[in-house]
Design a protein around this motif. Structure first.
Motif, mmCIF file in Angstrom:
data_model
loop_
_atom_site.group_PDB
_atom_site.id
_atom_site.type_symbol
_atom_site.label_atom_id
_atom_site.label_comp_id
_atom_site.label_asym_id
_atom_site.label_seq_id
_atom_site.Cartn_x
_atom_site.Cartn_y
_atom_site.Cartn_z
ATOM 1 N N PHE A 178 0.864 -1.176 0.000
ATOM 2 C CA PHE A 178 0.000 0.000 0.000
ATOM 3 C C PHE A 178 0.905 1.232 0.000
ATOM 4 C CE2 PHE A 178 -4.319 -1.584 1.698
ATOM 5 C CZ PHE A 178 -4.228 -2.713 0.888
ATOM 6 N N TRP A 179 1.227 1.712 -1.202
ATOM 7 C CA TRP A 179 2.224 2.773 -1.336
ATOM 8 C C TRP A 179 1.790 4.076 -0.689
ATOM 9 C CZ3 TRP A 179 6.766 1.054 -2.515
ATOM 10 C CH2 TRP A 179 6.899 -0.084 -3.315
ATOM 11 N N LEU A 180 0.507 4.370 -0.680
ATOM 12 C CA LEU A 180 0.000 5.591 -0.031
ATOM 13 C C LEU A 180 -0.794 5.270 1.229
ATOM 14 C CD1 LEU A 180 -1.115 7.786 -3.075
ATOM 15 C CD2 LEU A 180 1.119 7.644 -1.954
ATOM 16 N N GLY A 181 -0.617 4.072 1.747
ATOM 17 C CA GLY A 181 -1.303 3.695 2.979
ATOM 18 C C GLY A 181 -2.720 3.205 2.722
ATOM 19 N N SER A 182 -3.439 2.972 3.806
ATOM 20 C CA SER A 182 -4.827 2.516 3.733
ATOM 21 C C SER A 182 -5.711 3.461 4.531
ATOM 22 C CB SER A 182 -4.961 1.085 4.274
ATOM 23 O OG SER A 182 -4.617 1.043 5.655
ATOM 24 N N ASP A 183 -7.007 3.475 4.195
ATOM 25 C CA ASP A 183 -7.940 4.347 4.912
ATOM 26 C C ASP A 183 -8.502 3.616 6.120
ATOM 27 O OD1 ASP A 183 -9.715 2.556 3.869
ATOM 28 O OD2 ASP A 183 -10.763 3.986 2.588
ATOM 29 N N ARG A 184 -9.499 4.196 6.744
ATOM 30 C CA ARG A 184 -10.021 3.613 7.987
ATOM 31 C C ARG A 184 -10.835 2.351 7.756
ATOM 32 N NH1 ARG A 184 -14.755 7.870 9.771
ATOM 33 N NH2 ARG A 184 -15.741 8.098 7.736
ATOM 34 N N PHE A 185 -11.098 2.034 6.486
ATOM 35 C CA PHE A 185 -11.796 0.789 6.164
ATOM 36 C C PHE A 185 -10.860 -0.249 5.557
ATOM 37 C CE2 PHE A 185 -15.047 4.141 5.838
ATOM 38 C CZ PHE A 185 -15.921 3.701 6.821
ATOM 39 N N GLY A 186 -9.564 0.032 5.554
ATOM 40 C CA GLY A 186 -8.588 -0.908 5.037
ATOM 41 C C GLY A 186 -8.438 -0.883 3.529
ATOM 42 N N ARG A 187 -8.931 0.154 2.856
ATOM 43 C CA ARG A 187 -8.834 0.243 1.401
ATOM 44 C C ARG A 187 -7.554 0.955 0.987
ATOM 45 N NH1 ARG A 187 -14.786 2.809 0.806
ATOM 46 N NH2 ARG A 187 -13.748 4.197 2.294
ATOM 47 N N ASP A 188 -7.063 0.620 -0.200
ATOM 48 C CA ASP A 188 -5.829 1.180 -0.730
ATOM 49 C C ASP A 188 -6.064 2.638 -1.119
ATOM 50 O OD1 ASP A 188 -3.409 1.700 -1.840
ATOM 51 O OD2 ASP A 188 -3.546 0.232 -3.457
ATOM 52 N N VAL A 189 -5.319 3.562 -0.504
ATOM 53 C CA VAL A 189 -5.496 4.992 -0.763
ATOM 54 C C VAL A 189 -5.068 5.350 -2.183
ATOM 55 C CG1 VAL A 189 -4.727 7.303 -0.095
ATOM 56 C CG2 VAL A 189 -5.296 5.635 1.662
ATOM 57 N N LEU A 190 -4.008 4.728 -2.691
ATOM 58 C CA LEU A 190 -3.549 5.025 -4.047
ATOM 59 C C LEU A 190 -4.617 4.702 -5.077
ATOM 60 C CD1 LEU A 190 -1.417 5.836 -6.092
ATOM 61 C CD2 LEU A 190 -0.469 3.524 -5.957
ATOM 62 N N ARG A 191 -5.222 3.543 -4.959
ATOM 63 C CA ARG A 191 -6.271 3.162 -5.913
ATOM 64 C C ARG A 191 -7.464 4.108 -5.799
ATOM 65 N NH1 ARG A 191 -7.967 -1.151 -8.962
ATOM 66 N NH2 ARG A 191 -6.004 -2.192 -8.572
ATOM 67 N N ARG A 192 -7.863 4.468 -4.593
ATOM 68 C CA ARG A 192 -8.981 5.399 -4.417
ATOM 69 C C ARG A 192 -8.629 6.794 -4.920
ATOM 70 N NH1 ARG A 192 -13.261 4.721 -1.455
ATOM 71 N NH2 ARG A 192 -13.147 6.792 -0.516
ATOM 72 N N LEU A 193 -7.356 7.195 -4.770
ATOM 73 C CA LEU A 193 -6.929 8.500 -5.254
ATOM 74 C C LEU A 193 -7.050 8.572 -6.772
ATOM 75 C CD1 LEU A 193 -5.579 11.227 -4.326
ATOM 76 C CD2 LEU A 193 -3.406 10.168 -4.952
ATOM 77 N N LEU A 194 -6.622 7.521 -7.460
ATOM 78 C CA LEU A 194 -6.711 7.507 -8.919
ATOM 79 C C LEU A 194 -8.154 7.405 -9.385
ATOM 80 C CD1 LEU A 194 -3.684 5.165 -9.749
ATOM 81 C CD2 LEU A 194 -3.767 7.663 -9.805
ATOM 82 N N ALA A 195 -8.943 6.576 -8.720
ATOM 83 C CA ALA A 195 -10.353 6.468 -9.087
ATOM 84 C C ALA A 195 -11.094 7.767 -8.803
ATOM 85 C CB ALA A 195 -11.002 5.307 -8.327
ATOM 86 N N GLY A 196 -10.779 8.406 -7.683
ATOM 87 C CA GLY A 196 -11.408 9.683 -7.368
ATOM 88 C C GLY A 196 -10.998 10.786 -8.327
ATOM 89 N N GLY A 197 -9.756 10.716 -8.811
ATOM 90 C CA GLY A 197 -9.305 11.698 -9.789
ATOM 91 C C GLY A 197 -10.088 11.611 -11.078
ATOM 92 N N ARG A 198 -10.437 10.406 -11.510
ATOM 93 C CA ARG A 198 -11.243 10.244 -12.721
ATOM 94 C C ARG A 198 -12.591 10.931 -12.563
ATOM 95 N NH1 ARG A 198 -10.978 3.850 -13.666
ATOM 96 N NH2 ARG A 198 -12.284 4.382 -15.460
ATOM 97 N N VAL A 199 -13.194 10.791 -11.390
ATOM 98 C CA VAL A 199 -14.500 11.417 -11.153
ATOM 99 C C VAL A 199 -14.360 12.935 -11.101
ATOM 100 C CG1 VAL A 199 -16.450 11.560 -9.572
ATOM 101 C CG2 VAL A 199 -15.314 9.371 -9.932
#
Length: 314
Positions: free
Chosen positions: A95-116
């Protein structure tokens, strides 16, 4: 910094962010099932090991060790011991950018959120361009009472508190990406209308426009063939800067919980989520905040570079 250097730096930065957000979620390895008990709020660079049992149950933790015929997951009160014959697979993920409070990969969420976030900003700018160009061109071409009525309407809308209107609409209607695009678009076209009107009023007296009008060319063909090509430069400059404003507005609304539904990540909603646990997980707010700042700076460089190039060519 020269105009071309600013422009190239801004274009490279925006292209890099857009490409990373578009391709990143497909390139990254498939993340393990989130484990909010053992994998939550892990700092950047943490290696998370996922142990999947034969029955499909999965456990994730940064602390997984082998002890003889058993596999130990976690430590202290969260410690779980599993027999090896129950384990189907063991997989390591970084997990290069760590995980959130639900254990999800922050990097993947950052890229997915950027698309939105980028998609919402792009569509909102398109709506603002259509409305602003149409109103400004109609006002300048018609003149008289039509011009006065449209410009006074623009002045009234500019004086209205836009954030209040966005909050009111977001509370009256169910949050959605389409609503956010509409809100950001219809509250951002007034400056474009003024810009287009001023440019068209200047172009109306040019010889090539006067020649087209005297030859009987219809107004809509004059607008398409003579006005629009000369508006590309000024509109490109304004659009680059306006998109930065819209990115910040979208992040603000998402931060306030008035953007897209919570199940869809955006950079603004990620900052809001990270703000709630800032002391335990600073990376949750810092990384999306850096992404927003980087995008806005790159867009400002593009706008400044185009403005300097336009000034140098005149």
């Amino acid at each position: 910094m020269r105009a071309t250097t600013r422009l190239r730096a801004g274009l490279f930065g925006v292209a890099a962010l857009a490409l990373a957000c578009a391709v990143g979620p497909f390139v990254l390895p498939t993340p393990p099932a989130p484990d909010p008990v053992r994998a939550a709020l892990q700092p950047p660079g943490t290696r998370i090991t996922t142990v999947t049992l034969i029955d499909g149950t999965a456990f994730s933790s940064p602390n997984v060790t082998a002890d003889g015929d058993s596999i130990v997951i976690g430590t202290d009160i969260r410690r779980r011991v599993l027999a090896r014959d129950r384990v189907a697979s063991v997989e390591d993920n970084r997990f290069w950018l760590g995980s959130d409070r639900f254990g999800r990969d922050v990097l993947r969420r950052l890229l997915a959120g950027g698309r939105v976030s980028l998609a919402i900003a792009a569509f909102a700018v398109f709506v603002a361009l259509i409305l602003g160009s149409a109103v400004g061109m109609i006002a300048a071409s018609a003149g008289g009472i039509v011009d006065a009525l449209l410009m006074r309407t623009v002045d009234a809308l500019l004086a209205f508190p836009v954030l209040f209107l966005m909050i009111l609409a977001a509370t009256l209607f169910r949050p959605s990406a389409a609503l956010l695009v509409l809100l950001l678009g219809v509250t951002s076209w007034m400056g474009l209308a003024r810009l287009v009107r001023g440019q068209v009023l200047s172009l109306r007296t040019r010889p090539f426009v006067l020649a087209a009008r005297s030859s009987g060319t219809r107004p809509h063909r004059i607008a398409l063939l003579h006005y629009l090509p000369n508006l590309v430069g000024p509109l490109a400059q304004d659009t680059a800067l306006r998109m930065g404003d819209i990115i910040i507005a979208e992040a603000t609304l998402s931060y306030l919980g008035l953007g897209v539904p919570p199940s869809i990540p955006t950079w603004g909603s990620m900052v809001a989520e990270g703000h709630q646990v800032m002391l335990d997980g600073w990376w949750l707010a810092v990384f999306p905040g850096v992404a927003i700042a980087s995008l806005v700076i790159c867009l400002a460089l593009i706008g400044d570079g185009l403005q300097r190039l336009g000034a140098a060519s005149t």
